[in-house]
Design a protein around this motif. Structure first.
Motif: not given
Length: 248
Positions: A224-231
């Motif tokens: 979720a955090i990765r997708e928020d930053i990079m997605g």
């Protein structure tokens, strides 16, 4: 007509879902936020997350009790409080799952994604592989989805729904053993312990399920955090406001 790429298919689906011009999506123009998750889903998500954290913490101490506390036994009730918190969170988890199943019927189509997997659609599995490649840093950008992406949808079905169902069934079976004959827990789940062989086997599998749940939580938060930053799309804030914003 030439076949569309996975990215073009995702752009078309996004345009169909939002009513925004596909060319604007393709060229990264500003996109308005989209209302995805209704209030009951968001409230359930955070209550459910709290219940799971309490269950994992108390379950660990039930399986590995803390050292003996000094003083009179009558002045301490530590394990009693731990077990009470565990049982209470277990009821919250079970009732919450029933409510979530109801809202999958009463809510919008995004509310049903958690329980329905299009296993017979080849396009779905192709999209799962695309997202897996994205999570493994093998492609520069993922496709965009209004609801759960296909990989997250599969992970939620297996890692949350099926695993939670298993934990509820085995947990109430163990609770029914303590509540003994005549309790509704023993009446509904008394068949579980003989199915596994003996009580200790159910304890072992229930404890193993707890660690699988911990692994799922770590992966879920990371994704979720990765997708928020990079997605290129909101993720964590969407479960607070209900609206998904596409950052390009």
């Amino acid at each position: 007509m030439p076949a569309l790429s996975q990215q073009e298919l995702a752009q078309r689906r996004l345009a169909d879902a939002t009513g925004i011009d596909q060319d604007a999506i393709k060229h990264g123009k500003n996109i308005k936020s989209i209302y995805v998750y209704e209030a009951p889903i968001r409230v359930w998500h955070w209550i459910n997350a709290t219940a799971i954290v309490v269950l994992c913490l108390t379950g660990y101490f039930i399986g590995s009790p803390p050292p003996t506390i000094s003083g009179e036994a009558s002045a301490n009730y530590l394990m009693g409080y731990i077990r009470f918190a565990h049982f209470s969170a277990g009821y919250v988890l079970a009732v919450g799952l029933l409510g979530r199943i109801y809202w999958a019927i009463a809510g919008n189509h995004h509310a049903r994604e958690l329980f329905v997997i299009p296993v017979f659609q080849k396009a779905y599995w192709r999209e799962v592989l695309v997202m897996v490649r994205w999570y493994l840093f093998l492609i520069p950008q993922p496709n965009q989805y209004v609801g759960h992406n296909p990989a997250a949808r599969l992970a939620m079905f297996v890692g949350y729904f099926l695993l939670t169902l298993f934990m509820i069934v085995t947990g109430f079976a163990l609770y029914g053993e303590g509540a003994q004959m005549g309790s509704w827990q023993e009446w509904m789940f008394g068949w579980v312990i003989p199915l596994f062989g003996q009580s200790q086997d159910v304890h072992t599998w229930h404890h193993l399920g707890m660690w699988l749940m911990v692994i799922f939580i770590v992966m879920h938060v990371y994704a979720a955090i990765r997708e928020d930053i990079m997605g290129r799309q909101s993720m964590v804030s969407t479960m607070i406001s209900g609206r998904r914003t596409f950052k390009e």
